[in-house]
Write an enzyme that holds these catalytic residues in place. Structure first.
Site, PDB file in Angstrom:
ATOM      1  N   GLU A  57      48.832  42.564  29.155  1.00 15.41           N
ATOM      2  CA  GLU A  57      47.972  43.389  29.601  1.00 15.41           C
ATOM      3  C   GLU A  57      47.920  44.745  28.952  1.00 15.41           C
ATOM      4  O   GLU A  57      48.874  45.674  29.498  1.00 15.41           O
ATOM      5  CB  GLU A  57      47.885  43.428  31.086  1.00 15.41           C
ATOM      6  CG  GLU A  57      47.631  42.296  31.919  1.00 15.41           C
ATOM      7  CD  GLU A  57      46.915  42.660  33.088  1.00 15.41           C
ATOM      8  OE1 GLU A  57      45.986  42.030  33.442  1.00 15.41           O
ATOM      9  OE2 GLU A  57      47.700  43.417  34.062  1.00 15.41           O
ATOM     10  N   GLU A 100      50.498  48.924  36.925  1.00 20.11           N
ATOM     11  CA  GLU A 100      50.341  49.763  38.010  1.00 20.11           C
ATOM     12  C   GLU A 100      51.453  49.862  38.722  1.00 20.11           C
ATOM     13  O   GLU A 100      51.929  50.947  39.021  1.00 20.11           O
ATOM     14  CB  GLU A 100      49.279  49.375  38.933  1.00 20.11           C
ATOM     15  CG  GLU A 100      47.715  49.664  38.098  1.00 20.11           C
ATOM     16  CD  GLU A 100      46.745  48.796  38.402  1.00 20.11           C
ATOM     17  OE1 GLU A 100      46.557  48.072  39.633  1.00 20.11           O
ATOM     18  OE2 GLU A 100      45.542  48.701  37.720  1.00 20.11           O
ATOM     19  N   HIS A 103      53.360  44.254  37.132  1.00 21.22           N
ATOM     20  CA  HIS A 103      51.877  44.749  36.576  1.00 21.22           C
ATOM     21  C   HIS A 103      52.013  46.296  36.132  1.00 21.22           C
ATOM     22  O   HIS A 103      52.942  46.884  36.814  1.00 21.22           O
ATOM     23  CB  HIS A 103      50.926  44.628  37.878  1.00 21.22           C
ATOM     24  CG  HIS A 103      49.543  45.015  37.411  1.00 21.22           C
ATOM     25  ND1 HIS A 103      49.101  46.381  37.306  1.00 21.22           N
ATOM     26  CD2 HIS A 103      48.618  44.181  37.042  1.00 21.22           C
ATOM     27  CE1 HIS A 103      48.092  46.321  36.931  1.00 21.22           C
ATOM     28  NE2 HIS A 103      47.652  45.085  36.958  1.00 21.22           N
ATOM     29  N   ASN A 146      43.043  39.566  40.550  1.00 23.02           N
ATOM     30  CA  ASN A 146      43.945  40.509  40.963  1.00 23.02           C
ATOM     31  C   ASN A 146      43.060  41.720  41.682  1.00 23.02           C
ATOM     32  O   ASN A 146      42.563  42.564  41.360  1.00 23.02           O
ATOM     33  CB  ASN A 146      44.730  41.275  39.838  1.00 23.02           C
ATOM     34  CG  ASN A 146      45.692  42.318  40.459  1.00 23.02           C
ATOM     35  OD1 ASN A 146      45.907  42.453  41.556  1.00 23.02           O
ATOM     36  ND2 ASN A 146      46.162  43.018  39.270  1.00 23.02           N
ATOM     37  N   SER A 151      39.949  44.538  31.510  1.00 18.50           N
ATOM     38  CA  SER A 151      38.509  44.769  31.320  1.00 18.50           C
ATOM     39  C   SER A 151      37.935  43.382  30.781  1.00 18.50           C
ATOM     40  O   SER A 151      36.795  43.421  30.125  1.00 18.50           O
ATOM     41  CB  SER A 151      38.065  46.052  30.530  1.00 18.50           C
ATOM     42  OG  SER A 151      38.578  47.195  30.809  1.00 18.50           O
ATOM     43  N   GLY A 181      41.240  48.531  33.551  1.00 18.76           N
ATOM     44  CA  GLY A 181      40.352  49.288  34.487  1.00 18.76           C
ATOM     45  C   GLY A 181      39.725  50.368  33.667  1.00 18.76           C
ATOM     46  O   GLY A 181      39.041  51.039  34.209  1.00 18.76           O
ATOM     47  N   LYS A 238      44.166  43.838  43.624  1.00 20.83           N
ATOM     48  CA  LYS A 238      44.691  45.172  43.721  1.00 20.83           C
ATOM     49  C   LYS A 238      44.820  45.575  45.241  1.00 20.83           C
ATOM     50  O   LYS A 238      44.560  44.710  46.133  1.00 20.83           O
ATOM     51  CB  LYS A 238      44.137  46.187  43.023  1.00 20.83           C
ATOM     52  CG  LYS A 238      44.256  45.845  41.461  1.00 20.83           C
ATOM     53  CD  LYS A 238      43.869  46.799  40.505  1.00 20.83           C
ATOM     54  CE  LYS A 238      44.143  46.000  39.032  1.00 20.83           C
ATOM     55  NZ  LYS A 238      43.685  47.008  38.002  1.00 20.83           N
TER      56      LYS A 238
HETATM   57  P1  PGA Z   1      40.836  45.140  35.060  1.00 21.67           P
HETATM   58  O1  PGA Z   1      42.474  44.956  35.680  1.00 21.67           O
HETATM   59  O2  PGA Z   1      40.537  43.745  35.015  1.00 21.67           O
HETATM   60  O3  PGA Z   1      40.114  45.915  36.040  1.00 21.67           O
HETATM   61  O4  PGA Z   1      40.929  45.966  33.871  1.00 21.67           O
HETATM   62  C1  PGA Z   1      43.111  43.809  35.069  1.00 21.67           C
HETATM   63  C2  PGA Z   1      44.600  44.067  35.688  1.00 21.67           C
HETATM   64  O5  PGA Z   1      44.847  45.204  36.295  1.00 21.67           O
HETATM   65  O6  PGA Z   1      45.257  42.759  36.198  1.00 21.67           O
END
Ligand code: PGA
Length: 254
Positions: free
Chosen positions: A167, A100, A98, A12, A213, A173, A14
């Site tokens: 998640e 976000e 997601h 992903n 992460s 993140g 983003k």
């Molecule tokens: P990350 O994000 O691996 O940077 O923690 C995962 C995601 O948002 O799908």
């Protein structure tokens, strides 16, 4: 590592990478991932890079996904991208719900439900994201929150091709991944809920990913868990060498 369900590892990206940057990632990544078998690798770039990548992936096993989709196939919806448009670009997967989008864009369960429905009708496989925030976890509400997200997101939808990504919001993140034991508990819980909402046979076939992460050094631990069938990877998917180590499960052999 034998998995009854075919593992899936999705990048992903983003809101990262221009078309040029996306193409140079792929140029570096394809040879590094060339020996990988029996894992579905999906790359979800920004909308703007989908066309360029779909052309490169035409003769490769890498699959293309989008990071979001609208719920109608066409119409007066300024700025939106439809399932039909994604399918036309060669997308097979789409990330929906997601965290976000839930927390920054304020998408709710009803919107997510409409998007999953529209994706399914266009034969795009939803990568449906669920997960609790830190305060929710600290209050002991993780299961309840995820149960509600599943129930509302899948309301009135028939069983079919679906990927669920667990998640936890606090792990996205932050560099703080869930422990494999917590991820095991929650992914097992998700599969139970899918069996309750639909039926056990179907639930046993659904791929459940862990996300938050994920890095080259922790992917193998997650993949060893019985109900984790892969990963949704953000930050560590932006560098070709790192993402290649992840899809190789950090195994340097060919
Ligand atoms: P990350 O994000 O691996 O940077 O923690 C995962 C995601 O948002 O799908």
């Amino acid at each position: 590592m034998f998995k009854f369900r075919k593992p899936l590892i999705a990048a992903n990206w983003k809101m990262h990478k221009t078309v040029t940057e996306s193409l140079s990632f792929v140029k570096e990544f394809l040879p590094l991932a060339a020996g990988v078998r029996d894992i579905d690798i999906v790359i979800c770039p920004p909308f703007t890079a989908l066309l360029a990548l779909s052309m490169v992936f035409e003769n490769s096993p890498i699959k293309l996904g989008a990071q979001d989709v609208f719920w109608a196939n066409q119409g007066a919806y300024t700025g939106e991208i439809s399932p039909l448009m994604l399918q036309d670009l060669g997308c097979q997967y789409v990330i929906i719900g997601h965290s976000e989008r839930r927390h920054i864009i304020e998408e709710n369960d009803l919107i997510i439900n409409r998007k999953i429905s529209a994706a399914k009708q266009t034969n795009l496989t939803p990568i449906f994201c669920v997960g609790e925030t830190l305060p929710e976890r600290e209050k002991g509400l993780a299961r309840e929150i995820v149960q509600q997200q599943l129930e509302k997101g899948l309301q009135d939808l028939t069983a079919g091709e679906l990927v669920v990504a667990y998640e936890p919001v606090w792990a996205i993140g932050t560099g703080i991944n869930a422990s494999p034991a917590d991820a095991r508990e929650m992914t097992g819980f998700i599969r139970e809920q899918l069996a309750i909402l639909y039926d056990r046979t179907w639930a046993e076939g659904v791929r459940i990913l862990y996300g938050g992460s994920v890095k080259p050094d922790n992917i193998a631990q997650f993949m060893n868990e019985p109900d984790i069938d892969g990963a949704l990877v953000g930050g560590a998917s932006l560098k070709a060498a790192d993402f290649a180590r992840i899809v190789r499960l950090n195994d340097n052999g060919s």
